[in-house]
Write an enzyme that holds these catalytic residues in place. Structure first.
Site, PDB file in Angstrom:
ATOM      1  N   ASP A   1     -10.927  -3.078  54.838  1.00 16.79           N
ATOM      2  CA  ASP A   1     -11.286  -2.196  53.720  1.00 16.79           C
ATOM      3  C   ASP A   1     -12.797  -2.083  53.611  1.00 16.79           C
ATOM      4  OD1 ASP A   1      -8.674  -1.995  53.261  1.00 16.79           O
ATOM      5  OD2 ASP A   1      -8.652  -3.035  51.314  1.00 16.79           O
TER       6      ASP A   1
ATOM      7  N   SER B   1      16.445  27.041  48.800  1.00 16.93           N
ATOM      8  CA  SER B   1      17.028  25.734  48.499  1.00 16.93           C
ATOM      9  C   SER B   1      18.164  25.468  49.492  1.00 16.93           C
ATOM     10  CB  SER B   1      17.511  25.677  47.062  1.00 16.93           C
ATOM     11  OG  SER B   1      18.355  26.762  46.829  1.00 16.93           O
TER      12      SER B   1
ATOM     13  N   LYS C   1      17.387  13.142  51.968  1.00 13.65           N
ATOM     14  CA  LYS C   1      16.986  14.195  51.029  1.00 13.65           C
ATOM     15  C   LYS C   1      16.080  13.565  49.977  1.00 13.65           C
ATOM     16  CE  LYS C   1      18.779  18.116  48.454  1.00 13.65           C
ATOM     17  NZ  LYS C   1      17.851  18.056  47.353  1.00 13.65           N
TER      18      LYS C   1
ATOM     19  N   ASP D   1      13.698  12.925  46.904  1.00 15.52           N
ATOM     20  CA  ASP D   1      13.780  13.408  45.537  1.00 15.52           C
ATOM     21  C   ASP D   1      12.374  13.463  44.941  1.00 15.52           C
ATOM     22  OD1 ASP D   1      14.866  14.281  43.248  1.00 15.52           O
ATOM     23  OD2 ASP D   1      15.710  12.366  42.613  1.00 15.52           O
TER      24      ASP D   1
ATOM     25  N   ARG E   1       6.690  24.846  45.108  1.00 17.01           N
ATOM     26  CA  ARG E   1       7.800  25.761  45.345  1.00 17.01           C
ATOM     27  C   ARG E   1       7.840  26.874  44.300  1.00 17.01           C
ATOM     28  NH1 ARG E   1      13.313  26.166  43.949  1.00 17.01           N
ATOM     29  NH2 ARG E   1      14.479  27.120  45.627  1.00 17.01           N
TER      30      ARG E   1
ATOM     31  N   LYS F   1      25.067  15.272  48.535  1.00 16.42           N
ATOM     32  CA  LYS F   1      24.443  14.524  47.436  1.00 16.42           C
ATOM     33  C   LYS F   1      25.254  13.282  47.126  1.00 16.42           C
ATOM     34  CE  LYS F   1      21.994  17.440  44.652  1.00 16.42           C
ATOM     35  NZ  LYS F   1      20.770  17.313  43.938  1.00 16.42           N
TER      36      LYS F   1
ATOM     37  N   CYS G   1      13.253  -1.409   8.967  1.00 16.14           N
ATOM     38  CA  CYS G   1      12.644  -2.024  10.153  1.00 16.14           C
ATOM     39  C   CYS G   1      13.210  -3.430  10.375  1.00 16.14           C
ATOM     40  CB  CYS G   1      11.127  -2.093   9.973  1.00 16.14           C
ATOM     41  SG  CYS G   1      10.306  -2.935  11.324  1.00 16.14           S
TER      42      CYS G   1
ATOM     43  N   CYS H   1      10.151  -6.020   9.748  1.00 17.57           N
ATOM     44  CA  CYS H   1       9.465  -6.241   8.472  1.00 17.57           C
ATOM     45  C   CYS H   1      10.241  -5.702   7.270  1.00 17.57           C
ATOM     46  CB  CYS H   1       8.067  -5.630   8.509  1.00 17.57           C
ATOM     47  SG  CYS H   1       8.079  -3.839   8.503  1.00 17.57           S
TER      48      CYS H   1
HETATM   49  S1  IVH Z   1      14.835  21.316  54.396  1.00 23.78           S
HETATM   50  C1  IVH Z   1      15.365  26.039  53.760  1.00 23.78           C
HETATM   51  N1  IVH Z   1      14.861  18.739  54.367  1.00 23.78           N
HETATM   52  O1  IVH Z   1      15.640  19.807  48.879  1.00 23.78           O
HETATM   53  C2  IVH Z   1      15.403  24.696  53.163  1.00 23.78           C
HETATM   54  N2  IVH Z   1      14.685  19.866  52.282  1.00 23.78           N
HETATM   55  O2  IVH Z   1      17.598  21.855  47.702  1.00 23.78           O
HETATM   56  C3  IVH Z   1      14.439  23.797  53.807  1.00 23.78           C
HETATM   57  N3  IVH Z   1      14.469  18.353  50.346  1.00 23.78           N
HETATM   58  O3  IVH Z   1      13.538  22.460  48.068  1.00 23.78           O
HETATM   59  C4  IVH Z   1      14.446  22.482  53.195  1.00 23.78           C
HETATM   60  N4  IVH Z   1      14.522  16.485  51.482  1.00 23.78           N
HETATM   61  O4  IVH Z   1      12.473  20.216  48.321  1.00 23.78           O
HETATM   62  C5  IVH Z   1      14.798  19.848  53.622  1.00 23.78           C
HETATM   63  N5  IVH Z   1      14.836  16.429  54.527  1.00 23.78           N
HETATM   64  C6  IVH Z   1      14.773  17.530  53.779  1.00 23.78           C
HETATM   65  C7  IVH Z   1      14.642  17.493  52.380  1.00 23.78           C
HETATM   66  C8  IVH Z   1      14.609  18.686  51.657  1.00 23.78           C
HETATM   67  C9  IVH Z   1      14.409  17.025  50.283  1.00 23.78           C
HETATM   68  C10 IVH Z   1      14.397  19.240  49.165  1.00 23.78           C
HETATM   69  C11 IVH Z   1      13.459  20.399  49.299  1.00 23.78           C
HETATM   70  C12 IVH Z   1      14.230  21.622  48.949  1.00 23.78           C
HETATM   71  C13 IVH Z   1      15.453  21.060  48.314  1.00 23.78           C
HETATM   72  C14 IVH Z   1      16.592  21.972  48.617  1.00 23.78           C
END
Ligand code: IVH
Length: 687
Positions: free
Chosen positions: A34, A83, A115, A117, A136, A313, A407, A410
């Site tokens: 560092d 999406s 995926k 979050d 987005r 999901k 409370c 108190c």
């Molecule tokens: S591909 C055309 N890959 O999920 C879509 N999206 O519901 C291209 N997300 O807005 C997205 N992990 O923010 C892709 N490995 C991943 C992802 C991912 C999270 C999110 C992304 C997107 C949303 C879609």
């Protein structure tokens, strides 16, 4: 040094520094200490200061932030940010596989990814340098958050290798779980609202106006989707495109798998169902993508999402358990939070014993009765929540859970202000957790900075009847402190339901330290003492503004609401709160006592503003300069000017550096605010 030589050196230093950033933040393999890293960075900054015209907007020195964005510019996406269609069952995945198989009529290969979050982001690179980062938004247009994104160290400002000339890459900005917990702990200490989950923390941070503040937070980013230009057709698959992106310097997920069939996809889903809880960041599912770009093109898009990908999901994990009792906790602001004590149940890898019930409305909405069986869920939130009540299992004579009227600490009757969800204990100066909270704030580092005292010792002194407010601290003697000790039990914030047992004691050294530190605090400047009083909405910055404008506690206490609003950056809410604070006799007495003890309750007029070079005029500083922005602001301050972060009619000058956002310029022009350069500014203060 010659300019040409400086250019070469700046270039070389920048490259080396970014290479070390890459090793540390992308590869997670530090390549330098560092200290050595800081030395290189300082060297670069010093050179850039000497040759301001050589500072590039993508220099590693720009990662510390400093740019203020008042209004994020709306930018249209070149390609919409779509999406993914979501699925919650394996049957839907089976459908997806056969649907794509049928449409393409060839052997398919899939890439499985996590995926993430967080907050989706689109990054544009031209000639290997980051140009723009856009959120987005509604999918067609988003916010330009470039200044804030540049502070994320794993996002390369310049690329390496054989990158395409102009392209976009997309990914997810997220807040790591552990940093999220730290952030919330800090916010709790500062009585700021908490973020509900890491996703909200990421979104909130990305939209902060001060990029220097963003730089202090711990955002990170995974990139997972490249919009390749036509000339890059040599890259044939999603998998290869990610490997390529990795070679250009991007942080690419390493938890991806190439799957040939349904079984392999299900295996990926199964593996991560449990393992996701051990990841340092949140995911809410997995994404399955057709690997080949040619096949992706064949499949195309619907209006909202690609046909070549689907998200699976994970269900938030749920478990049924029984409500044992409800506690009501009083925070330092007096807000009362109901907390459910539950029969311990295993959920997402941890034993859950408690869950927040938020407020009275939440309890009413649930229709919660005593000893009910409830469903608890652990989703994106760290704290488990109760999602429903199983009324079938309710005891016939069970009564509804009632919110308390007084409370628990108190006994004072609780009050609820219009439009607020929480009930408050109004006895702010007589209610133990509120008193202790105020004293803790008073001694905190940014206020009076009293060494050696902490939550445990404050509690012990309070329990002994030695302190009831901040002024009492200054009456403490060595004989009173030395030898005090107690076993203290506090709830373990990281493991709700558990108790941490510690011994708190005052030994010789601690006692002397505390007394010495209290003496020292008498020299702490007025604005920090003012902050230490803990007036609602008066944080560090507001305290400084008030102190600089009115110079003494007497004037602040006497000011009318209108006079307070006149002060730069003091609005209606703050003004009312300050005014109200000094209408309470107890607060006046507290200030009087602290004054008698010798604390600073006034400050000198900085400079004679009228005669000073900048004559009290307001400046907004924006863009990149040869000096740091802090240095420039200090110069404004020292020469009798005022700094403000936003342009208004009160602004006299917009001091414009390189790369200033167009929105600021536009606004200045609209309001007739004069725009000046760094050189012109230097002339103003030297002439
Ligand atoms: S591909 C055309 N890959 O999920 C879509 N999206 O519901 C291209 N997300 O807005 C997205 N992990 O923010 C892709 N490995 C991943 C992802 C991912 C999270 C999110 C992304 C997107 C949303 C879609």
């Amino acid at each position: 040094m010659e300019k040409e030589q400086a250019r070469r050196q700046i270039e070389a230093l920048s490259k080396t520094i970014e290479q070390h950033n890459y090793s540390y933040y992308v590869l997670a393999q530090p390549s330098i200490s560092d200290f050595d890293f800081d030395t290189l960075l300082e060297e670069l900054i010093a050179l850039e200061k000497q040759f301001p015209e050589l500072v590039s907007p993508n220099s590693p020195s720009q990662r510390v932030g400093g740019d203020i964005t008042k209004n994020f510019e709306t930018v249209a996406h070149q390609y919409p940010m779509l999406s993914l269609s979501n699925s919650y069952s394996r049957a839907e995945i089976t459908d997806f596989i056969s649907r794509t198989q049928k449409a393409v009529n060839e052997t398919l290969e899939f890439v499985c990814e996590l995926k993430y979050d967080g907050v989706a982001i689109s990054l544009n690179y031209q000639n290997g340098t980051l140009q723009r980062a856009v959120t987005r938004g509604d999918g067609n247009q988003g916010d330009d958050v470039t200044a804030n994104v540049k502070t994320i160290k794993s996002i390369p400002l310049r690329l390496q290798g054989d990158f395409p000339k102009n392209f976009e890459i997309r990914g997810e900005i997220y807040y790591p779980k552990s940093s999220f917990l730290e952030l919330n702990k800090l916010r709790e200490k500062q009585a700021l609202p908490l973020f509900a989950n890491p996703r909200n923390a990421a979104a909130g941070t990305l939209k902060l106006q001060d990029s220097a503040e963003v730089a202090k937070r711990k955002l990170d980013c995974w990139l997972y989707y490249i919009m390749l230009p036509d000339e890059e057709r040599r890259i044939a698959t999603q998998y290869d495109s990610l490997q390529k992106a990795k070679s250009w310097g991007f942080r690419i997920p390493n938890n991806i798998a190439l799957c040939k069939n349904q079984e392999e996809i299900f295996e990926f889903i199964d593996d991560w169902e449990q393992a996701r809880h051990d990841l340092p960041f949140d995911i809410d599912g997995i994404v399955i993508k057709v690997n080949s770009f040619t096949q992706q093109q064949q499949l195309g898009f619907t209006a909202k999402s690609p046909r070549w990908a689907i998200a699976y999901k994970y269900k938030a994990e749920e478990a049924e358990t029984r409500l044992l009792s409800v506690d009501f906790q009083v925070g330092r602001t007096g807000a009362v939070t109901p907390v459910a004590n539950l029969e311990p149940v295993l959920l997402a890898g941890t034993t859950v014993k408690r869950a927040s019930l938020h407020n009275a409305d939440f309890i009413a909405q649930l229709g919660l009765h005593k000893h009910d069986f409830v469903m608890v869920e652990k989703g994106g939130e760290i704290i488990p929540k109760i999602t429903s009540v199983n009324t079938l299992q309710r005891e016939t004579d069970s009564l509804p859970v009632k919110f308390i009227t007084n409370c628990p600490e108190c006994g004072t009757e609780l009050v609820r202000e219009q439009d607020e969800a929480a009930w408050y204990c109004p006895n702010s100066d007589g209610c133990p957790p509120q008193i202790k909270g105020k004293i803790e704030h008073f001694i905190s580092r940014k206020a009076l900075n009293i060494d050696g005292l902490g939550e445990g010792r404050i509690a012990l002194l309070f329990d002994q009847g030695l302190i009831k407010n901040a002024a009492d601290l200054y009456d403490l003697s060595y004989d009173q402190l030395f030898g005090l000790e107690k076993i203290i039990e506090t709830p373990d914030e990281d493991n709700p339901g558990n108790i941490i047992i510690r011994k708190v004691s005052f030994r010789e050294k601690t006692s002397k330290n505390i007394l010495e530190s209290l003496q020292q605090s008498k020299t702490v400047p007025f604005h920090r003492v003012l902050y230490g009083l803990g007036i609602r909405y008066v944080g560090e910055t507001v305290a400084k503004k008030l102190a600089d404008a009115l110079l003494s506690i007497k004037k602040i206490a006497q000011a009318t609401i209108e006079e307070l609003i006149e002060i730069d950056e003091i609005g209606d809410v703050i003004a009312k709160s300050v005014h109200q604070y000094f209408r309470d006799e107890k607060h006046i007495q507290l200030v009087e006592r602290l004054k008698e003890k010798g604390l600073q309750f006034e400050q000198e007029q900085k400079a004679n503003l009228e005669n000073a070079k900048l004559g009290g005029q307001t400046f907004v500083v924006s863009g990149i300069f040869s000096r740091s922005r802090d240095e420039i602001k200090q110069m404004i301050d020292d020469n009798g000017g005022k700094n403000s972060s936003s342009i208004s009619k009160k602004t006299a000058y917009l001091l414009a550096g390189e790369n200033m956002g167009p929105a600021k310029k536009e606004q200045a022009e609209k309001l007739g605010v004069k725009i000046i350069s760094e050189t012109e500014f230097m002339k103003m203060i030297s002439g």
